[in-house]
Design an enzyme around this catalytic site. Structure first.
Site, short mmCIF file in Angstrom:
data_model
loop_
_atom_site.label_atom_id
_atom_site.label_comp_id
_atom_site.label_asym_id
_atom_site.label_seq_id
_atom_site.Cartn_x
_atom_site.Cartn_y
_atom_site.Cartn_z
N SER A 1 0.82 -1.21 0.00
CA SER A 1 0.00 0.00 0.00
C SER A 1 0.85 1.27 0.00
O SER A 1 0.62 2.19 -0.79
CB SER A 1 -0.95 0.00 1.20
OG SER A 1 -0.25 -0.19 2.41
N GLY A 2 1.85 1.34 0.87
CA GLY A 2 2.70 2.53 0.92
C GLY A 2 3.54 2.71 -0.33
O GLY A 2 3.71 3.82 -0.84
N ASP B 1 5.08 -0.52 7.32
CA ASP B 1 5.37 -1.47 8.38
C ASP B 1 6.85 -1.73 8.63
O ASP B 1 7.24 -2.08 9.75
CB ASP B 1 4.70 -2.81 8.07
CG ASP B 1 3.19 -2.72 7.97
OD1 ASP B 1 2.64 -1.66 8.33
OD2 ASP B 1 2.56 -3.71 7.55
N CYS C 1 -1.37 -4.75 11.79
CA CYS C 1 -2.75 -4.76 12.24
C CYS C 1 -2.90 -5.52 13.56
O CYS C 1 -3.35 -6.66 13.60
CB CYS C 1 -3.69 -5.34 11.20
SG CYS C 1 -5.44 -4.99 11.60
N LYS D 1 1.06 -0.77 12.93
CA LYS D 1 1.39 -0.98 11.53
C LYS D 1 0.13 -1.34 10.76
O LYS D 1 -0.31 -2.49 10.74
CB LYS D 1 2.45 -2.07 11.42
CG LYS D 1 3.75 -1.69 12.15
CD LYS D 1 4.79 -2.79 12.07
CE LYS D 1 6.04 -2.41 12.86
NZ LYS D 1 6.74 -1.25 12.33
N THR D 2 -0.48 -0.33 10.14
CA THR D 2 -1.74 -0.52 9.41
C THR D 2 -1.70 0.23 8.09
O THR D 2 -0.87 1.13 7.89
CB THR D 2 -2.94 0.01 10.23
OG1 THR D 2 -2.84 1.44 10.33
CG2 THR D 2 -2.98 -0.60 11.63
N ALA D 3 -2.62 -0.11 7.19
CA ALA D 3 -2.74 0.62 5.92
C ALA D 3 -3.13 2.06 6.18
O ALA D 3 -2.72 2.97 5.43
CB ALA D 3 -3.77 -0.06 5.03
N ALA D 4 -3.90 2.31 7.24
CA ALA D 4 -4.29 3.68 7.58
C ALA D 4 -3.08 4.52 7.95
O ALA D 4 -2.99 5.70 7.59
CB ALA D 4 -5.29 3.67 8.74
N CYS E 1 -7.56 1.43 13.45
CA CYS E 1 -7.80 -0.01 13.52
C CYS E 1 -9.29 -0.24 13.69
O CYS E 1 -9.82 -0.09 14.80
CB CYS E 1 -7.03 -0.62 14.70
SG CYS E 1 -7.17 -2.43 14.77
#
Length: 444
Positions: free
Chosen positions: A44-45, A329, A193, A337-340, A372
């Site tokens: 994602s990042g 992450d 997550c 550590k999340t996509a958000a 989360c």
């Protein structure tokens, strides 16, 4: 050994030349093996960053190194494991999510040479760069648990939502479960997550009650942590939920062995000086594996003593090499550590990397925002949002600590569309602006 360089200096002729070009989209004399911006990692990042800069730098100046055929929206895997979504719905071909004008180097990075500004791939190719963004995500270390990953094949009641090879095993294992212990684990390492190990637990509880099997089943959450969740507000609500649903929580327990032939899971008591172990019988076992930054990164000179890319937590710039940035992450940034988190970081990274490319200094600062969505049932969700200090940083002007159907639909239906159509295309930098508008411009 790497040389420490002041952040105000650029370290090579290539960087000095690139600084002068800024964001020119004209053709340059770069060879196929040298890029103005090299992104290692197509998660994602990495995709969001590549999209932002491919538009600025033009065709042939940005490349992404990643061997994966498929790009997965991994936050959906909780719902895949619960039988609500399919694995197919969570993935798209990597080629389709990478931006136009970006070269895809379909290989894995195996070594870094920041002094020479090169990355070496598995095929032995050396890729040069002026600027580097490391976005390699997390490595799943199932083999650190004795008996894994072999147990996934030997015993179909052992599953894990964290791996594309095993996430489709979770719901069939729940369907087959009739009685006994259903155990869910949380390892003694940072993980992506951190809410996911218990989200599937709540969804399993929901399913078992609906199927009339809950009275014959003990749900057990064995976590290496000393708390159920790291943010006090949400932890208090989750403790109420586990109490109400008769879920047993054992703190400071770390899974070290799975014995599929005996259906036994062995845990170390982390508070025991002598390393005392406890053995649990299981009828269903959901494993969250130990995780780390990928080995090639951990073996490089770019990491801190904990093995994560050593960047400033505010600017995302490497502490030694000013032409290197990190996102997501694999970095040392001390937030969940999340996509958000990657979405919020992507806007900060864009501004700071653009400034350095233009010969300036970093100015934008990341506040640690992450989110989360804690799914607590098939139609319930607590939307946890917080900052570096573990203080709630909520987008909506309501109490997000309550279980809400609206937040569940946000998680299930809205967020995937936002991810595929906005974030991966480089247009989503997190909800900071939305939060400000919804709170009438007040600081929140």
């Amino acid at each position: 050994m790497s040389t420490v360089v002041p952040l105000t200096r650029l370290t090579s002729a290539a960087i000095r030349q690139s600084s002068g070009r800024g964001f020119s989209t004209s053709r340059t004399s770069h060879s196929k093996k040298h890029y103005q911006l090299l992104v290692v990692g197509g998660g994602s990042g990495g995709c969001a960053t590549a999209a932002k800069f491919a538009r600025k730098l033009g065709k042939g100046h940005v490349a992404v190194v990643d061997p994966s055929e498929m790009h997965y929206y991994q936050p959906m895997w909780t719902l895949v494991g619960a039988g609500i979504k399919t694995l197919q719905a969570s993935g798209r071909p990597m080629q389709s999510v990478l931006p136009r004008g970006c070269d895809w180097i379909k290989d894995r990075a195996v070594s870094f040479d920041p002094d020479r500004c090169t990355v070496t791939t598995g095929s032995g190719e050396q890729i040069g760069y002026d600027f580097l963004v490391v976005a390699m995500g997390m490595q799943l270390n199932y083999s650190q648990i004795k008996g894994l990953p072999e147990a996934f094949t030997v015993d179909r009641s052992v599953c894990s939502n964290y791996w594309s090879e095993t996430v489709t095993q979770t719901f069939p294992a729940l369907e087959a479960l009739q009685q006994g212990n259903a155990i869910f684990t949380f390892p003694n390492t940072p993980i992506k997550c951190a809410g996911a190990p218990q989200k599937i637990m709540y969804l399993a509880d929901h399913y078992l009650r609906k199927a009339g099997k809950r009275d014959n089943t003990n749900i057990i959450f064995n976590t290496s942590l000393g708390v159920i969740f790291g943010v006090k507000k949400y932890a208090e609500r989750l403790l109420d939920i586990v109490k109400d649903r008769n879920i047993q929580v054992n703190y400071r327990r770390n899974l070290v062995e799975v014995r599929p032939d005996k259906k036994e899971a062995v845990f170390v008591d982390l508070d025991s000086p002598e390393g005392k172990t406890e053995t649990f019988q299981y009828s269903f076992l959901h494993v969250t594996p130990p995780m780390s930054a990928p080995d090639p990164l951990r073996q490089s000179s770019l990491v801190n003593t904990d093995g994560y890319l050593d960047v400033s937590k505010e600017t995302l710039q490497h502490v030694q090499y000013p032409n290197i940035f990190g996102i997501g992450d694999c970095t040392s940034v001390p937030t969940s550590k999340t996509a958000a988190a990657a979405a919020a970081q992507s806007g900060i990274l864009q501004k700071n990397l653009q400034a350095v490319m233009s010969g300036g200094k970093t100015q934008s600062q990341y506040d640690g925002y992450t989110s989360c969505p804690l799914v607590t049932g098939n139609n319930k969700c607590i939307l946890a949002e917080f900052d570096f200090a573990g203080q709630p940083l909520e987008t909506f002007p309501i109490d997000q600590g309550k279980e809400r159907r609206t937040m569940y639909h946000l998680k299930r239906d809205v967020m995937p569309e936002l991810y595929w159509n906005v974030m991966l295309k480089g247009y989503w930098n997190g909800p900071a602006l939305t939060r400000k508008l919804l709170h009438l411009g007040m600081s929140k």
